[in-house]
Design a protein around this motif. Structure first.
Motif, short mmCIF file in Angstrom:
data_model
loop_
_atom_site.label_atom_id
_atom_site.label_comp_id
_atom_site.label_asym_id
_atom_site.label_seq_id
_atom_site.Cartn_x
_atom_site.Cartn_y
_atom_site.Cartn_z
N SER A 1 0.83 -1.21 0.00
CA SER A 1 0.00 0.00 0.00
C SER A 1 0.84 1.23 0.00
N ALA A 2 1.94 1.17 0.73
CA ALA A 2 2.84 2.34 0.73
C ALA A 2 3.38 2.59 -0.64
N SER A 3 3.68 1.51 -1.31
CA SER A 3 4.29 1.69 -2.63
C SER A 3 3.25 2.23 -3.60
N GLN A 4 2.08 1.75 -3.46
CA GLN A 4 1.01 2.28 -4.33
C GLN A 4 0.86 3.78 -4.14
N GLU A 5 0.89 4.17 -2.92
CA GLU A 5 0.75 5.59 -2.61
C GLU A 5 1.89 6.36 -3.24
N ALA A 6 2.98 5.82 -3.07
CA ALA A 6 4.15 6.48 -3.64
C ALA A 6 4.02 6.59 -5.13
N GLN A 7 3.53 5.54 -5.71
CA GLN A 7 3.40 5.53 -7.16
C GLN A 7 2.47 6.64 -7.60
N ARG A 8 1.42 6.70 -6.86
CA ARG A 8 0.43 7.69 -7.20
C ARG A 8 0.99 9.08 -7.18
N ARG A 9 1.73 9.29 -6.15
CA ARG A 9 2.32 10.60 -6.05
C ARG A 9 3.22 10.87 -7.21
N ASN A 10 4.00 9.89 -7.48
CA ASN A 10 4.94 9.97 -8.59
C ASN A 10 4.25 10.35 -9.87
N LEU A 11 3.24 9.62 -10.15
CA LEU A 11 2.53 9.86 -11.41
C LEU A 11 2.01 11.28 -11.47
N GLY A 12 1.44 11.74 -10.34
CA GLY A 12 0.96 13.10 -10.31
C GLY A 12 2.03 14.08 -10.67
N GLN A 13 3.19 13.79 -10.02
CA GLN A 13 4.34 14.66 -10.30
C GLN A 13 4.67 14.62 -11.78
N LEU A 14 4.77 13.44 -12.25
CA LEU A 14 5.13 13.27 -13.65
C LEU A 14 4.22 14.07 -14.56
N LEU A 15 2.98 13.94 -14.25
CA LEU A 15 2.04 14.61 -15.08
C LEU A 15 2.26 16.10 -15.08
N GLN A 16 2.42 16.62 -13.95
CA GLN A 16 2.65 18.05 -13.83
C GLN A 16 3.83 18.47 -14.64
N GLN A 17 4.83 17.65 -14.43
CA GLN A 17 6.06 17.99 -15.11
C GLN A 17 5.89 17.94 -16.62
#
Lengths: 886, 382
Positions: A352-368
Motif C-alpha cells: 500500500s505504501a508503494s502504491q501511494e508512492a506511485q500515485r504521487r509519482n505519477l501526479g508529479q510526472l504529469l505536472q512535469q
C-alpha cells in the motif's frame, strides 16, 4: 879585507916562454881583451895554480911550456895589496919548486907560505894529486872559469859563507852548527823513518810490535775463554754429580711407584663400585618397567569401573537433553509461525505504501510533463518566428543582387584606371576652355560626336575636332601628340572596361555597387544575427523542439493513463515506502531466523535422541564387563605384584644412591689422572736420570781431554809473551815519539836559522836582481845557492820556476850575480874577494848584456874584477880602458 | 817423639812467563828442585810425615809432564806425604787431583786429603784433621769442624789447613777463606800446619805458616824455608826449627837518586848481585847523562851476573847538567833544541816530559857519537 892585485908576471908557462908582465891593475874592474889563443885562460890558470897548487905538486904538467923538457920551471909572480899591506907571492913549479910569500914584513916559505895563503883566502890543498873543486873554497866560488859561469856549486865554500852570514858579534845561536847539525838531523831522520812512515804511522818493527801485541791479546782472549769454559764445565760436573748422587740415594721414582700402585688399587675399587652401580641401575630400570605394566593393568581395571559409572551418567544426561530438545523444538515452531505472520503484514503495508508512492509519482510526472509541453510550445513558437525572420532575410538576400567586395574593388580599380587614362589624355589633350555669353552656343564636333558648348567650361580635345563658329566658320582643332590617339584609345578601353564591369555587376556606378555591397553586408549581418537568435532559441533545430513537444505531450498522456489505472488510495498506511520496506525486510529476516532456529532445534532433538540411544547401549556394555568374574582375580594379582616391585625398587634406589655418592666422592676422574700423572713422572724421572748419567760421562770425558791440554800453563806463557810484547811496543813507541819530537824540533829550528841566515844573502841578491829582471825575486835553498825564481808575467801574476830550468844565458846571468852577492857578503866578513870572469856572458843577448854590465860595474865598486874577453867591442862602455896582453 | 816437616804453597806449574824466556824455565825448574830437596831433608831428618798445607799446584790444568815430574820429585821420601788442596788447586769435581788419579801418577805414600775427615796414622801415632778447599772460592772457616772432631786417645792431633788467619794478615793474602786465630786451642790441636801465606810466619806456639820453600815473589817476607816440627807427646809444645831450602834469593831494590853518590851506592849494590839473586829494581829521582850511563852499564853487568834482574827506570829523570850540555857541543840550533827539551822536563810527570827526556837522551847519544867531527868547527876561526 880589501884585496887588489897590482902586478902579475908569468914565465916559462905554456906559451909564455918569455916573461909576461902585467901591471897597473885597477882596484875595481880590469878588462883584458885579447883574441883567441892569446893566452887569457893561461893567465887565469897561472893565477889559479899560484894559489891552488902546491909548489911541489906533480899534477901541474899543463903549466910546462910547449916543447920544453924537464928543466922547465914555470914561474908565477903575483903582487897584491891586502888591506893596504903589500904582498908578493912567488911560486915556481916542476923544474924548480919554490914558493915564497912576503906579507909586509913577514916572509913565508914553501908550505908555510901556501898554508898561510890558503887560510887568508879561504881554500885548501888536496892531499895528493891535483887540486880539486872541493879544495877551492872561496876563490873557487868567485873565479869563474871559461864556460863554467852557468854552474854554481856553493858547497865547497859553504862553511865560509856560513861564517860570513853569522852575526858580526858571533852569536852562535844564529848560526847553523856546522855541517854536523845536518848530519845529525839526517841520522835522526833515518832512525825515525825506521819506525814511522812519512805520515807518522808505525811501520816495520814498530808496526810489527803493535801487531804482535794485538795477536797475543787475541790468543790470550781465546785461551781465557777456553779456561773459562773449562771452569764452567767443572762446576757443571760438580753440580750434576751432586744431583745424580742425590737421585741415586733418594730414588724418587720408587715413592712414585708406591703411589701409583695405591692409585691403581683405588681405581680398581672404584671400577668395581661402578660396575655394581651399573647393574643396580639396570635392575632398577627393569623394575620400573614392570611397575609401569602393572600400573597400566590396574589402571585399566579401575578404568572399567569408572567407565560404567560414566556411562550411567551419560545416559541420564542424554535423556535430559532429549527432553530439552523437544521443548526447544516446540518453542521454535511457535516462533516461526509468529514470524511468518509478521512477514505477511509487513508485505501488505509495503504494498500500500508503494502504491501511494506511485500515485504521487505519477501526479508529479504529469505536472512535469505538462510544464514541459508548455515550455516546448513556447519555445517552438519563438523558434518558428525566428526561423521565419531568418527565411525572410535570406530571401531578401537571395533576391538582392550579389556583389562581392572583390568586385567592388575591381570596379574601383577600373575606375581609377579610367580616371588615370583620362587624366593622361587630358594632360596631353588639348584643353579647350570657353566662356560664352548667354545664349551663345558653339558646336564641337569630335569623333563623330557633337557637343554643344555653352556657358563656361572646358573640353578636352583629344581628337581632331571641329568647332563650329556661329556664323558659319569652323575651327578645326587637331590636338598634337603622338600618343594622343593611344591615350584616347586606352582611355576609351578603360572606360569600356569599367562600363562592362558595371554592367556585369548590374550596377550603374561604383557608388551603387558600394551601396549594394554595403547593403548586402548589412543583410548578411542581419542574417547572422537572425541565425544566432534562432540558434539560441532552437539549439537543436526546430524539429527537435517539435519533437520535444510531442514527447512531452505523449508523456502527459501516459501519466494520465497510469493515474487512471491506479487503484483507489487507501486511507490508512501513513508509512513511507522506505519505512515499509525496511519493516518488510526486518520481518523477512526475522522469519528466516525463526525458521533457522526451528531447523536447529529439530536437529538437536534428533541428535539427542540418537545420543540417548547410544548411551543406553554403552551402559549396557560396561555393566556387562564389570560383571566379568575373571576380573577380580586379575585385580588382586596385579595389586600384589605392584607392592612387591615397589618395595624392591625402593631398596635398590637407596643402594644406588649410596653407591653413586661413594663413587662420586672418590673422584674416579682424578684417580685416573693421578695414575697417568704418576706414570709419566716415573718415566720422566727414570729417563732424566739415565740421561744425566750419560751427560756426566760425556762431561768427564771432555774435561779429561781439556785438562790434558795444560790450558792454564799455556795461558801463563801467553800472558808472559804478551807482557813482553807490550813492553817492546812501549819501548818502540817511546823511541818513535822521541825521534819524531826531536826531528820535528830540529827541522823547525834549522829552518828558522836558515831563514835568518839567508836574510843577508837574500837582500844582497835583491840588490842585483832588479837590474837584470825587474820585479823578480829569487829564493835560496838550504845550500845557499839560488834555487827558485819568481817573476811577474805578462798578466801580472807571479810565476815561479826552478833556476835549473832556465836557459843557458839566464842561468849564467843569475849565477853570476849570485857570485856578486857572495862576494859582498864575504867581503863584509873580512874575506879577500877577487872576481875573475873568463869569457863570461857570451850567450847573453844585447839587452841582458847591458843589464849585466850595470850589475858588474856596481860590483866592481867594491871588488877587484879581472874580466878576460875576446869580444872587446862588447865591453867598451864600462868606464875602463881595455888592456891587451902585449 | 814425632817429627814432621811442614811446607806449603809449592805453586808447581808457575811459568814466570813475564820474566825473560831465558830465566823463566830455570825459575820454574827451581820449584821442582826444591821439592826434591824437601824430600831429601825429610829423609835426612827421618821425619814421620811431611805436611803440605795446600797450593801444591799453581793451576788446575798443569801439563801432564809437570804433573808427573812433581810426583816423581816426591820419591825422595818414602814416608807419608799429607797434602791438602788449596785455593789454586782446589778439589773441584774435576781437578788436578782427579787428573793425577786418572793418570795413576800418585804414589801410594802420597795422601791427598780431599775430604774433611780425620785420617789416623796409627803407626806414626798421629791423626790428621785436614781442611781441604773444595770450591773455587771459599768464604767460611773450613777448620770449624776440627773443634768437634774426635781422634783416638793418645794420638797427636795435627791440623792441616789453608787460608788466612783472621785479624793478623790483612794485606796481600791470596785467598779469602778465613781461619780462626785460636783454632789450635779450640780444637785441641797439637800443631796446626797452615799454608797460603808465602812467608814463614809464627802465629802462635802451635800455629805456623811454613811459607813457600822457593820464593816466588819479590816481597821479602821470609819465604824459602821449611819447618821442622818436633812434638814430644800429645799436649807438649812443638819445637819448630826453620830450615833454609831455597835456591834463589828474591829481593826488591827501590832506589832514589838525588845526588851522584846515590847512584854510586846503587851501583855498588848492583855489583853484589850474583847468580842466586832474582831482583826487581825500581829507580826514581834524577840523574845526569854520565850518571845514567854509569847506571846503565852497572845494570848491564848485574843482569848478566844475576839469575834475573828486572829494571824499571821509568821514574828516573834524565837531567843533563850544564857541563853535559856543553860537552855535547851542540851549538847553533842544536843547542836551542837541547835547551827546549830540558825546559820541557820542568813538569816531570807529564807525558811531554817523558818524551822530551827520551828525545834529549837520543840527541845526546848522537852528539856524543859525532864529537870527533866537532874539531872542524874550531879550525874555522881566522
Amino acid at each position: 879585507m880589501k884585496l887588489q892585485i897590482t902586478r902579475l908576471r908569468v914565465e916559462q908557462l905554456r906559451r909564455f916562454r918569455a916573461p909576461l908582465e902585467l901591471g897597473g891593475f885597477e882596484p875595481g874592474l880590469n878588462i883584458l881583451a885579447a883574441p883567441n889563443e892569446a893566452g887569457k885562460s893561461t893567465l887565469v890558470r897561472a893565477i889559479r895554480a899560484a894559489f891552488f897548487e902546491r909548489h911541489r905538486s906533480t899534477a901541474v904538467e899543463d903549466l910546462r911550456p910547449w916543447g920544453e923538457g924537464s928543466g922547465a920551471a914555470p914561474l908565477v909572480e903575483l903582487d897584491f895589496l891586502l888591506d893596504g899591506q903589500d904582498h908578493r907571492l912567488v911560486k915556481s913549479f916542476l923544474g924548480k919548486k919554490r914558493c915564497t910569500l912576503a906579507a909586509g914584513a913577514r916572509a913565508f916559505d914553501g908550505t908555510d907560505a901556501e898554508d898561510h895563503l890558503a887560510q887568508l883566502f879561504g881554500f885548501s890543498f888536496a892531499g895528493k894529486g891535483a887540486s880539486k873543486p872541493e879544495n877551492w873554497g872561496i876563490p873557487g866560488l868567485l873565479w869563474v872559469e871559461q864556460g863554467r859561469g852557468q854552474e854554481l856549486d856553493v858547497s865547497h865554500a859553504r862553511d865560509h859563507l856560513h861564517d860570513a852570514l853569522r852575526d858580526p858579534d858571533g852569536d852562535s845561536a844564529a848560526a847553523l852548527a856546522a855541517s854536523g847539525g845536518d848530519a845529525i838531523l839526517d841520522s835522526l831522520r833515518a832512525q825515525r823513518d825506521e819506525l814511522l812512515t812519512s805520515t807518522g804511522k808505525p811501520r816495520a818493527a814498530h808496526a810489527e810490535a803493535i801487531a804482535q801485541v794485538a795477536a797475543l791479546e787475541a790468543e790470550l782472549g781465546a785461551i781465557d775463554a777456553q779456561v773459562a769454559t773449562y771452569r764452567q764445565q767443572v762446576d757443571q760436573l760438580a753440580q750434576m754429580r751432586q744431583q745424580h748422587q742425590a737421585d741415586e740415594m733418594a730414588k724418587p721414582w720408587e715413592a712414585l711407584r708406591e703411589e701409583l700402585l695405591a692409585a691403581q688399587r683405588r681405581n680398581g675399587a672404584l671400577q668395581a663400585g661402578q660396575e655394581q652401580l651399573r647393574n643396580d641401575r639396570a635392575r632398577w630400570r627393569q623394575l620400573q618397567e614392570t611397575r609401569e605394566l602393572l600400573a597400566k593393568e590396574l589402571a585399566g581395571l579401575a578404568h572399567q569401573q569408572a567407565e560404567a559409572q560414566t556411562r550411567e551418567r551419560a545416559c541420564q544426561e542424554a535423556a535430559t537433553q532429549l527432553q530439552d530438545s523437544d521443548a526447544a523444538v516446540a518453542h521454535a515452531r511457535q516462533n516461526a509461525a509468529e514470524a511468518q505472520r509478521r512477514v505477511d503484514g509487513a508485505r501488505d503495508a509495503w504494498r500500500s505504501a508503494s502504491q501511494e508512492a506511485q500515485r504521487r509519482n505519477l501526479g508529479q510526472l504529469l505536472q512535469q510533463a505538462q510544464a514541459d509541453a508548455a515550455r516546448s510550445a513556447e519555445s517552438l513558437a519563438r523558434a518558428e518566428e525566428a526561423h521565419a525572420r531568418l527565411a525572410a532575410l535570406q530571401a531578401a538576400a537571395a533576391a538582392a543582387p550579389k556583389i562581392r567586395a572583390g568586385d567592388v574593388e575591381q570596379l574601383q580599380k577600373l575606375e581609377r584606371a579610367e580616371h588615370d587614362a583620362d587624366l593622361r589624355r587630358q594632360a596631353v589633350a588639348t584643353r579647350l576652355q570657353f566662356v560664352l555669353p548667354e545664349g551663345q552656343t558653339l558646336e564641337l564636333q569630335a569623333r563623330d560626336q557633337t557637343h554643344g558648348l555653352h556657358g563656361q567650361g572646358e573640353r578636352l580635345i583629344d581628337a581632331p575636332a571641329t568647332l563650329r563658329l556661329p556664323g558659319g566658320g569652323k575651327l578645326v582643332i587637331t590636338p598634337g601628340g603622338d600618343d594622343l590617339v593611344t591615350l584616347a584609345r586606352s582611355h576609351a578601353d578603360a572606360r569600356d572596361a569599367l562600363h562592362a564591369a558595371l554592367l556585369s555587376l548590374g550596377v550603374d556606378d561604383i557608388a551603387q555597387a558600394r551601396s549594394r555591397l554595403g547593403a548586402s553586408a548589412d543583410l548578411d549581418a542581419q542574417i547572422k544575427l537572425a541565425q544566432q537568435a534562432l540558434g539560441i532559441v532552437a539549439p537543436r533545430g526546430l524539429e527537435a523542439l517539435r519533437g520535444e513537444l510531442a514527447q512531452a505531450q505523449s508523456r502527459i498522456a501516459t501519466a494520465q493513463a497510469a493515474c487512471e489505472r491506479l487503484p483507489v488510495a487507501a486511507a490508512e498506511s501513513a508509512l513511507s515506502i522506505e519505512d515499509a520496506e525496511s519493516a518488510q525486510q526486518a520481518a523477512a529476516a526475522a522469519e528466516q531466523a525463526a525458521q533457522k532456529s526451528l531447523a536447529d532445534a529439530q536437529r538437536r532433538q534428533s541428535a539427542a535422541q540418537e545420543a540417548s540411544a547410544s548411551a543406553l547401549r554403552e551402559l549396557a556394555a560396561a555393566q556387562a564387563a564389570l560383571a566379568d568374574p575373571g576380573r577380580q582375580q586379575r585385580h588382586a594379582q596385579a595389586t600384589q605384584q605392584w607392592l612387591a616391585v615397589g618395595a624392591e625398587a625402593e631398596a635398590l634406589t637407596a643402594r644406588i644412591d649410596q653407591t653413586h655418592a661413594d663413587v662420586q666422592a672418590a673422584r674416579p676422574d682424578i684417580v685416573l689422572q693421578d695414575m697417568d700423572r704418576l706414570q709419566r713422572s716415573i718415566e720422566q724421572l727414570t729417563r732424566s736420570h739415565q740421561l744425566r748419567r750419560e751427560q756426566l760421562l760425556l762431561l768427564e770425558n771432555t774435561l779429561q781431554q781439556a785438562g790434558a791440554q795444560g790450558l792454564e800453563e799455556q795461558k801463563e806463557a801467553l800472558a808472559g809473551q804478551l807482557m813482553q810484547a807490550r813492553r817492546r811496543h812501549a819501548e818502540l813507541q817511546r823511541r818513535a815519539d822521541a825521534l819524531a819530537l826531536l826531528c820535528h824540533k830540529l827541522e823547525q829550528k834549522r829552518q828558522a836559522t836558515l831563514a835568518r841566515l839567508q836574510a843577508p844573502l837574500q837582500s844582497r841578491m835583491q840588490h842585483y836582481l832588479p837590474l837584470l829582471m825587474p820585479g823578480a825575486t829569487v829564493q835560496m835553498d838550504a845550500d845557499l845557492a839560488p834555487a827558485t825564481l819568481t817573476r811577474i808575467n805578462g798578466s801580472g801574476a807571479a810565476e815561479s820556476g826552478q833556476l835549473q830550468e832556465l836557459s843557458f844565458g839566464a842561468r849564467e846571468q843569475l849565477r853570476l850575480i849570485s857570485r856578486f852577492a857572495y862576494a859582498d857578503l864575504l867581503q863584509e866578513a873580512g874575506r879577500p874577494t877577487l872576481l875573475i870572469l873568463d869569457d863570461a856572458l857570451v850567450h847573453s843577448d844585447a839587452p841582458r848584456l847591458a843589464q849585466m854590465k850595470r850589475a858588474l860595474f856596481d860590483a866592481a865598486q867594491r871588488h877587484q874584477v879581472l874580466l878576460f874577453t875576446c869580444h872587446p867591442e862588447h865591453w867598451r862602455d864600462m868606464g875602463v880602458a881595455l888592456r891587451s896582453l902585449a | 817423639m814425632t817429627r814432621f816437616l811442614h811446607s806449603a804453597d809449592w805453586q808447581i806449574g808457575r811459568q814466570f812467563a813475564t820474566f825473560d824466556p831465558e830465566h823463566a824455565p830455570i825459575l820454574a825448574e827451581a820449584r821442582i828442585t826444591v821439592v826434591e830437596r824437601l824430600a831429601a831433608l825429610a829423609t835426612e831428618h827421618r821425619v814421620d810425615a811431611v805436611l803440605v798445607a795446600g797450593d801444591v799446584f799453581d793451576v788446575q790444568t798443569v801439563s801432564e809432564r809437570t804433573l808427573r815430574r812433581l810426583f816423581n820429585a816426591l820419591s825422595g821420601y818414602a814416608g807419608p806425604w799429607l797434602v791438602i788442596p788449596g785455593n789454586h788447586d782446589a778439589a773441584l769435581a774435576e781437578s788436578v787431583w782427579t787428573r793425577a788419579e786418572r793418570l795413576g801418577v800418585v804414589p801410594p805414600n802420597v795422601h791427598a786429603l780431599l775430604v774433611p775427615e780425620v785420617r789416623v796414622f796409627e803407626s806414626q801415632g798421629f791423626a790428621v784433621l785436614p781442611a781441604p778447599l773444595t770450591q773455587r772460592h771459599t768464604y767460611n772457616d773450613l777448620t770449624a769442624w776440627f773443634d768437634a772432631a774426635e781422634t783416638p786417645a793418645g794420638m797427636l792431633r795435627i791440623g792441616l789447613a789453608h787460608g788466612s788467619v783472621q785479624g793478623l794478615l790483612a794485606e796481600d793474602i791470596d785467598s779469602a777463606n778465613p781461619i780462626a786465630p785460636d783454632r789450635a786451642s779450640t780444637a785441641r790441636l797439637d800443631y796446626l800446619a797452615l799454608g797460603d801465606w808465602h812467608g814463614c810466619k809464627r802465629i802462635d806456639a802451635r800455629t805456623w805458616y811454613a811459607g813457600t820453600p822457593e820464593p816466588d815473589r819479590f816481597k821479602d817476607n821470609g819465604a824459602g824455608q821449611a819447618l821442622l816440627i818436633d812434638i814430644a807427646e800429645p799436649g807438649a809444645e812443638p819445637q819448630v826449627t826453620p830450615l833454609a831450602v831455597a835456591s834463589f834469593r828474591w829481593q826488591s831494590i827501590a832506589a832514589v837518586l838525588q845526588v851522584p853518590s846515590d847512584g854510586h851506592a846503587l851501583i855498588a849494590q848492583l855489583e853484589h848481585l850474583n847468580s842466586q839473586d832474582v831482583a826487581d829494581l825500581h829507580v826514581r829521582g834524577q840523574v845526569d847523562v854520565a850518571g845514567l850511563q854509569r847506571l846503565q852499564a852497572a845494570i848491564g853487568r848485574a843482569e848478566a851476573r844475576s839469575r834475573h834482574l828486572q829494571v824499571d827506570l821509568s821514574a828516573l829523570r834524565l837531567v843533563p847538567t850544564d857541563e853535559d850540555i856543553a860537552g855535547l857541543q851542540a851549538d847553533g840550533y842544536l843547542g836551542e833544541v837541547v835547551q827546549e827539551l830540558r825546559d820541557a822536563q820542568a813538569s816531570p810527570d807529564s807525558p811531554e816530559a817523558r818524551v822530551a827526556q827520551d828525545a834529549l837522551a837520543l840527541l845526546a847519544a848522537e852528539l856524543a857519537q859525532r864529537a870527533p867531527a866537532a874539531d872542524f868547527a874550531q879550525a874555522r876561526k881566522p
